[in-house]
Structures are given as C-alpha cells and as structure tokens.
Write an enzyme that holds these catalytic residues in place. Structure first.
Site, PDB file in Angstrom:
ATOM      1  N   HIS A 154       7.542   6.017 -11.382  1.00  0.00           N
ATOM      2  CA  HIS A 154       7.306   5.790 -12.813  1.00  0.00           C
ATOM      3  C   HIS A 154       8.538   6.169 -13.629  1.00  0.00           C
ATOM      4  O   HIS A 154       8.895   5.483 -14.590  1.00  0.00           O
ATOM      5  CB  HIS A 154       6.098   6.594 -13.296  1.00  0.00           C
ATOM      6  CG  HIS A 154       4.871   6.386 -12.480  1.00  0.00           C
ATOM      7  ND1 HIS A 154       3.818   7.276 -12.473  1.00  0.00           N
ATOM      8  CD2 HIS A 154       4.506   5.385 -11.628  1.00  0.00           C
ATOM      9  CE1 HIS A 154       2.880   6.847 -11.657  1.00  0.00           C
ATOM     10  NE2 HIS A 154       3.279   5.700 -11.125  1.00  0.00           N
ATOM     11  N   HIS A 169      -0.207  -1.781 -13.599  1.00  0.00           N
ATOM     12  CA  HIS A 169       0.517  -0.616 -13.097  1.00  0.00           C
ATOM     13  C   HIS A 169       1.290  -0.960 -11.821  1.00  0.00           C
ATOM     14  O   HIS A 169       2.349  -0.360 -11.559  1.00  0.00           O
ATOM     15  CB  HIS A 169      -0.449   0.533 -12.817  1.00  0.00           C
ATOM     16  CG  HIS A 169       0.247   1.786 -12.386  1.00  0.00           C
ATOM     17  ND1 HIS A 169       0.841   2.659 -13.271  1.00  0.00           N
ATOM     18  CD2 HIS A 169       0.475   2.296 -11.143  1.00  0.00           C
ATOM     19  CE1 HIS A 169       1.387   3.648 -12.600  1.00  0.00           C
ATOM     20  NE2 HIS A 169       1.187   3.460 -11.302  1.00  0.00           N
ATOM     21  N   ASP A 176       5.156  -0.031 -10.782  1.00  0.00           N
ATOM     22  CA  ASP A 176       5.577   0.537  -9.500  1.00  0.00           C
ATOM     23  C   ASP A 176       6.712  -0.265  -8.862  1.00  0.00           C
ATOM     24  O   ASP A 176       7.690   0.309  -8.369  1.00  0.00           O
ATOM     25  CB  ASP A 176       4.396   0.585  -8.530  1.00  0.00           C
ATOM     26  CG  ASP A 176       3.475   1.773  -8.756  1.00  0.00           C
ATOM     27  OD1 ASP A 176       3.864   2.710  -9.476  1.00  0.00           O
ATOM     28  OD2 ASP A 176       2.355   1.748  -8.213  1.00  0.00           O
ATOM     29  N   HIS A 222       3.910   0.489  -2.081  1.00  0.00           N
ATOM     30  CA  HIS A 222       5.222   1.126  -2.020  1.00  0.00           C
ATOM     31  C   HIS A 222       5.964   0.829  -0.729  1.00  0.00           C
ATOM     32  O   HIS A 222       7.173   0.582  -0.755  1.00  0.00           O
ATOM     33  CB  HIS A 222       5.068   2.636  -2.188  1.00  0.00           C
ATOM     34  CG  HIS A 222       4.632   3.049  -3.559  1.00  0.00           C
ATOM     35  ND1 HIS A 222       5.337   2.732  -4.697  1.00  0.00           N
ATOM     36  CD2 HIS A 222       3.544   3.760  -3.980  1.00  0.00           C
ATOM     37  CE1 HIS A 222       4.729   3.229  -5.755  1.00  0.00           C
ATOM     38  NE2 HIS A 222       3.634   3.844  -5.348  1.00  0.00           N
TER      39      HIS A 222
END
Length: 276
Positions: free
Chosen positions: A77, A232, A236, A262
């Site tokens: 973030h 969101h 990321d 991720h």
C-alpha cells in the site's frame, strides 16, 4: 528525481502483528535514482523484486545479501502511494520494534495525504513506454500487459464467494476514478478472522481498516465506493509492480489481471523487469 519536500513522521499498528511501528519518512534529493529504501535496525532494505522473501498474505522484503535477518512487511500500500504520487526516491526509517508498515486505514489514502501535505521536490523520472506484450498465467490466474498510446489503465477480475464479487471486473482510469483506488481498503472473509487470529496473524484487523465480507452477502462496514474490495486489488498490483523500480502508472500500457494475487504479481514483475 522526485521526493518529498520535508520529513514525515508517522506511526500505526501492523495488520498482522498489531505491533506499533514508528516511521521517519525522509526526503532523498539525490540526482540519481535510488528508489524507495527502508531502514530497520541499521539495515538497508531496498524496494525491489530481488528482495521479496514472502508473498503470503502480504509482501515481505528483506536484504537477501545480508542474510535476511531484517525484514519489512506489508509494503504494497505504501509503494502504491509512492507510485500514485510519482515519488522516485524516498528513505523510510523504522524507529520501533514493529516491522510492518502501519496498516493505517487499510488503503493508500493516509500515505497519499501525508505525501501531499509534505509537498514534493524535484521531477519524477521520465519512463520509457513499454513496447512488448507480456502474458503470465498460473492455473486460473493470469496477468497480461499490452502497450497503448495513452495513460496506463488497469482492469482486474476477481471471483470471490460473495454476490458482489463473483466474476467481477473493475477498472482504473487515471483521469476519472483514481481516488476510488487510493481509498480502497484491504478486505477478507469475516468467517476466517477468528481462525487467522488463533494462528497469530490478523491481530491488527479492525472495522476501520478492513472490509469484512459476511456469509449473508453483506459487509461489516459501509463501502467507500462500489466493489471496493475488488478495487483494492488494483492498489495491490500498483504497489507490487513498483518493485520493478519503474512506475507502472507511467508505462503507457493496458494491464489486465484475472484472479491473481501478490505471488503472481511479483512473478509477473520479475518477468517484465528485463524489458523496462
């Protein structure tokens, strides 16, 4: 190179450990690009893909040349905020035992606001537009990058067990909805929270910093914008791809991600790094 004009002090708790971290965010006015650099226990940890040591739950960096005895967690973030503000050089000093970047409100908004309040010095690096197509896939997940003639756009598809987020596509258009991406908070299934906390993680989760998805198809808090959890994911991937050292928002590219996370973001970043 672009950095902040004045030092920023910030503190907050980690999402996983709930330990407080105190940060001094300092200008780096070098004429050479040095990137985003973290310092903990007098150890330097540069924000780059080669220093990623874990992508489980969040991104963890360590100085792999130094034996990885110091680490910084949940950097995505913060790095997204740096990318959004076009910051090239920044030195971040941890002044506490906490090794997680504070979760703050669960989005990049607090960091972007702090950067804007401090002001900026210098001009950001001119990024050479990317000319190659890239596709990276694993099982049902995929990330595709294609050059375009305008600003970078990002389209992200999620497929969660939630009526709002089943086969849901969301988009980033830098001219129209960047603020919705900046303020999109982290999220998770409410039913998993107790299990995670018994495992010793997610100790810092609150109703303010995390959107909980409930079994009845609702949320534990009012959304800041429609499909906030899916947005969101765009935040990321911006932060994760900035670990290449090149701002993904400046690539003049269309980026499509489907059911990624991720681990795939970082693998994709390493895949395209040689062409940046």
């Amino acid at each position: 190179m672009k950095t902040v004009k004045s030092k920023i002090t910030a503190k907050g708790n980690g999402l996983m450990t709930n330990l407080e971290a105190q940060l001094e965010i300092c200008p780096n006015t070098s004429n050479e690009k040095q990137g985003i650099r973290f310092f903990i226990n007098d150890k330097l940890i540069e924000a780059k893909t080669s220093n990623v040591v874990s992508t489980e739950h969040f991104v963890v960096l360590a100085n792999t040349q130094d034996g990885a005895d110091a680490k910084i967690a949940l950097v995505e973030h913060f790095l997204a905020a740096c990318a959004i503000c076009r910051i090239d050089n920044l030195d971040v000093h941890f002044k506490s035992q906490g090794y997680e970047v504070p979760i703050m409100d669960g989005s990049a908004k607090v960091w972007v606001d702090l950067f804007n309040e401090a002001g900026f010095y210098g001009e950001s690096e001119k990024v050479k537009p990317i000319n190659n197509h890239f596709v990276f896939s694993y099982n049902n997940s995929m990330i595709v990058l294609m050059p375009n003639q305008g600003k970078t756009t990002i389209t992200y598809a999620v497929n969660y067990n939630h009526p709002d987020l089943k086969n849901r596509w969301v988009n980033l258009n830098q001219d129209t909805n960047m603020n919705e991406i900046v303020e999109a908070r982290t999220f998770g299934y409410l039913k998993d929270l107790e299990t995670f906390q018994k495992m010793g993680i997610s100790k810092g989760v609150t109703i303010e910093n995390t959107v909980g998805m409930t079994e009845d198809g609702g949320y534990t808090t009012q959304l800041r914008s429609e499909f906030e959890p899916a947005k969101h994911k765009i935040l990321d991937i911006i932060g994760d791809l900035y670990l290449t050292g090149v701002n993904p928002l400046e690539l003049n590219a269309n980026i499509f991600a489907k059911e990624a996370g991720h681990a795939l973001h970082i693998q994709f970043a390493k895949n395209i790094e040689k062409s940046l």
